[in-house]
Every structure is written in C-alpha cells, then in structure tokens.
Design a protein around this motif. Structure first.
Motif, short mmCIF file in Angstrom:
data_model
loop_
_atom_site.label_atom_id
_atom_site.label_comp_id
_atom_site.label_asym_id
_atom_site.label_seq_id
_atom_site.Cartn_x
_atom_site.Cartn_y
_atom_site.Cartn_z
N GLN A 1 62.71 30.60 -54.09
CA GLN A 1 63.28 29.40 -54.37
C GLN A 1 62.73 28.26 -53.27
OE1 GLN A 1 67.39 30.36 -54.59
NE2 GLN A 1 67.63 29.82 -56.74
N SER A 2 62.46 29.00 -52.12
CA SER A 2 62.09 28.05 -51.05
C SER A 2 60.62 27.79 -51.10
CB SER A 2 62.55 28.62 -49.63
OG SER A 2 61.59 29.84 -49.26
N MET A 3 59.82 28.41 -51.93
CA MET A 3 58.53 28.33 -51.69
C MET A 3 58.00 26.92 -52.75
SD MET A 3 57.05 32.13 -52.38
CE MET A 3 55.38 31.65 -52.23
N PRO A 4 57.05 26.29 -52.08
CA PRO A 4 56.52 24.84 -52.78
C PRO A 4 56.13 25.19 -54.08
CG PRO A 4 55.89 24.94 -50.58
CD PRO A 4 56.52 26.41 -50.80
N SER A 5 55.45 26.33 -54.57
CA SER A 5 54.93 26.64 -55.84
C SER A 5 56.01 27.04 -56.61
CB SER A 5 54.04 27.74 -55.76
OG SER A 5 54.64 28.92 -55.25
N LYS A 6 57.19 27.31 -56.37
CA LYS A 6 58.28 27.70 -57.22
C LYS A 6 57.95 28.42 -58.37
CE LYS A 6 60.90 24.47 -55.28
NZ LYS A 6 62.20 25.03 -54.31
N PRO A 7 57.88 29.91 -57.77
CA PRO A 7 57.51 30.99 -58.73
C PRO A 7 58.65 31.20 -59.70
CG PRO A 7 57.80 31.90 -56.55
CD PRO A 7 57.78 30.26 -56.37
N GLU A 8 58.45 31.72 -60.78
CA GLU A 8 59.42 32.15 -61.83
C GLU A 8 59.89 33.63 -61.75
OE1 GLU A 8 58.20 31.27 -65.83
OE2 GLU A 8 56.50 30.23 -65.09
N PHE A 9 59.19 34.61 -61.00
CA PHE A 9 59.37 36.05 -60.93
C PHE A 9 59.28 36.23 -59.44
CE2 PHE A 9 58.41 35.31 -65.42
CZ PHE A 9 59.14 35.85 -65.99
N VAL A 10 60.12 37.34 -59.01
CA VAL A 10 60.18 38.23 -57.93
C VAL A 10 59.93 39.57 -58.64
CG1 VAL A 10 61.02 39.43 -56.04
CG2 VAL A 10 61.11 36.75 -56.38
N PHE A 11 58.65 40.30 -58.28
CA PHE A 11 58.70 41.86 -58.38
C PHE A 11 58.81 42.60 -57.13
CE2 PHE A 11 55.56 45.59 -58.25
CZ PHE A 11 56.48 46.18 -59.11
N SER A 12 59.91 43.20 -57.39
CA SER A 12 60.45 44.24 -56.41
C SER A 12 60.11 45.64 -56.26
CB SER A 12 61.96 44.13 -56.11
OG SER A 12 62.53 44.95 -57.18
N VAL A 13 59.60 46.28 -55.10
CA VAL A 13 59.26 47.66 -55.20
C VAL A 13 59.52 48.41 -53.97
CG1 VAL A 13 56.87 47.12 -54.22
CG2 VAL A 13 57.37 49.30 -55.64
N ALA A 14 59.92 49.65 -54.20
CA ALA A 14 60.40 50.06 -52.78
C ALA A 14 59.44 50.94 -52.01
CB ALA A 14 61.51 51.25 -53.37
N VAL A 15 59.59 50.71 -50.65
CA VAL A 15 58.45 51.28 -49.96
C VAL A 15 58.20 52.63 -49.92
CG1 VAL A 15 60.06 52.00 -47.71
CG2 VAL A 15 57.84 50.93 -47.44
N ASP A 16 59.27 53.56 -50.58
CA ASP A 16 58.94 54.84 -50.90
C ASP A 16 58.37 55.26 -52.02
OD1 ASP A 16 61.07 54.46 -52.47
OD2 ASP A 16 62.61 55.89 -51.86
N VAL B 1 54.21 34.50 -59.96
CA VAL B 1 54.90 35.96 -59.38
C VAL B 1 54.73 35.98 -58.00
CG1 VAL B 1 55.61 38.10 -59.80
CG2 VAL B 1 54.67 36.86 -61.77
N VAL B 2 56.04 36.53 -57.22
CA VAL B 2 55.66 37.05 -56.16
C VAL B 2 56.23 38.38 -55.77
CG1 VAL B 2 55.69 34.58 -54.96
CG2 VAL B 2 57.76 35.71 -55.07
N GLY B 3 55.74 39.07 -54.70
CA GLY B 3 56.39 40.42 -54.58
C GLY B 3 57.14 40.49 -53.41
N CYS B 4 58.07 41.57 -53.38
CA CYS B 4 58.95 41.78 -52.39
C CYS B 4 58.97 43.15 -52.23
CB CYS B 4 60.38 41.29 -52.69
SG CYS B 4 61.65 41.57 -51.25
N LEU B 5 58.50 43.82 -51.13
CA LEU B 5 58.42 45.04 -50.79
C LEU B 5 59.90 45.33 -50.12
CD1 LEU B 5 55.55 46.72 -48.93
CD2 LEU B 5 57.91 47.49 -49.01
N LEU B 6 60.67 46.34 -50.53
CA LEU B 6 61.85 46.63 -49.86
C LEU B 6 61.72 47.79 -49.15
CD1 LEU B 6 63.97 46.73 -53.46
CD2 LEU B 6 63.56 44.98 -51.76
N ALA B 7 62.18 47.46 -47.84
CA ALA B 7 62.14 48.29 -46.94
C ALA B 7 63.44 48.50 -45.57
CB ALA B 7 60.92 48.33 -45.89
N GLY B 8 64.48 47.80 -46.53
CA GLY B 8 65.55 47.53 -45.59
C GLY B 8 66.61 48.72 -45.37
N GLY B 9 66.32 49.78 -46.11
CA GLY B 9 67.46 50.71 -46.12
C GLY B 9 67.52 51.69 -44.77
N ARG B 10 68.44 52.41 -44.56
CA ARG B 10 68.73 53.06 -43.29
C ARG B 10 67.79 54.56 -43.35
NH1 ARG B 10 75.00 52.75 -42.59
NH2 ARG B 10 74.97 52.82 -44.97
#
Length: 223
Positions: A94-109, A10-19
């Motif tokens: 998908q680009s990572m050599p470890s080929k994780p199965e999941f992404v956990f997303s969470v919003a910055v707020d 599992v890898v994490g994605c912190l969502l901070a792309g909004g306006r």
C-alpha cells in the motif's frame, strides 16, 4: 524471466518471521540446503519472478540485510503467525508509489516452489477477482504460498485485531480459490513442489530432492 517481463502489479513477500521451534529455535532461514541457505534458495526463485520483493523477519540477521531488500516487521506483537507477516506485506504494498494490486507470499522453508508460481496464480486470479488464490498440489492446500489482493489489508487487520490467527480460517472467510500445480516427478515418485522443511528429517528429504534435481533425474512439473 527478465525484469521487463516481471509483472509490476504484483510484489513478493518472503515469510521468515517465525520462531523455528521445530528446528531447535535456530533461524530456519539460515539452515543450509546443498550448501546454500534456505533464505537464498527461496529468494532466488522469488526474485526471478518479481521485480519487487520484501522480507518479513522479526529478528533480521546480517544475511537478511545482505539481500538489500526491505525488511518488514510484524505489525502485531508476540509472534501471531504468518498472517502478521502477510499483513506487513500488504501494508508495504500500500505504501509503494506503484500501488501494486497483489502480494505473493511464500515461506522461507519452501525451497522448491514453482518458477511459474506467480504467472499461474495470476491466471486464476483473473477469473476470481478480489479473493486470495491459494497454491495447492496433490490435494493439499499451501496457504503460505498465496496471491493476496492488497485490497484485503484492512480486512486482515480487523481479523487479527479480533484475536484470530488461523491462516486457512482467513482464506476460507474470504472465499479463497485454489490453484492446483503439478508435482515434481522422479520416475514413479511424486513430490509436492511446496514441500516445506520443518525438522532434520524433512531437511534430509530436501537434500535428496535437490540432488535428484541437480542430476536431472526424470523430473517434470513444479520447476
């Protein structure tokens, strides 16, 4: 949680792309809560649970770059919403050599999301393979805080390419399941740990929650 016990699939994605329109157009991630930016609050919680974390941000600032983690830009122009940041996270995975199965997303707020969020969502995912697992509390779903199978990347790309933007619409189309979390309790009061900050009023409420947590006022669940 030590790095040796963090799940590698599992890898994490912190969502901070909004306006941040309801925050006056200022970068919400840099807003201060208890003297610390929302960015740092959420990154600390995410980094404590996962060994690999990236930041989805369309206009990275020095504070973003100072985290020393990958910064992902929306793969689709014109601020199409959180799904674009999630897609960026899935493509990164998908680009990572470890080929994780999941992404956990969470919003910055979302500065109080549970410290056991990933562990709890993974348990539900194990019983429901191949579909998103959406966090929920007090009968409310929080689709920005979701465990996404990396295998959905092309499906999400097609959804966005078709002009679709609704986050919950995509979750429903993929037959997402919901994972309930307990509220944070302060005496008789219950607070959703996925409480999000959108304006000055909710920031004031978050300050109150933070102060109560710091004082250890009879709280349980969600932490």
């Amino acid at each position: 949680m030590s790095s040796s016990t963090k799940p590698e699939h599992v890898v994490g994605c912190l969502l901070a792309g909004g306006r941040s329109l309801r925050m006056g157009g200022n970068d919400k991630s840099l807003a201060l809560l208890g003297g610390t930016s929302l960015l740092e609050h959420v990154y600390h919680r995410l980094n404590a649970q996962l060994a690999h974390v990236a930041l989805s941000s369309n206009h990275p600032m020095p504070a973003h770059e100072d985290l020393g983690i990958p910064i992902l830009h929306d793969p689709i122009a014109d601020f199409p919403g959180p799904l674009a940041g999630i897609l960026a996270g899935l493509r990164w995975a998908q680009s990572m050599p470890s080929k994780p199965e999941f992404v956990f997303s969470v919003a910055v707020d979302t500065p109080f999301f549970p410290m056991d969020a990933v562990e709890t969502l993974l348990k539900t995912a194990g019983r429901n393979p191949g579909v998103p697992v959406v966090s929920s509390c007090l009968s409310r779903a929080h689709p920005t805080c979701t465990l996404w199978p990396v295998s959905l990347a092309d499906t999400l790309q097609a959804y966005l390419d078709a002009g679709e933007r609704r986050l919950m619409g995509f979750c429903q189309a993929q037959e997402a399941v919901f994972c309930p979390f307990p509220p944070i309790r302060f005496g008789e009061e219950e607070v959703d740990p996925f409480f999000n900050i959108n304006d000055a009023e909710s920031m004031h409420e978050a300050e109150t929650i933070l102060e109560s947590l710091a004082l250890g006022i009879n709280h349980e669940g969600g932490q």
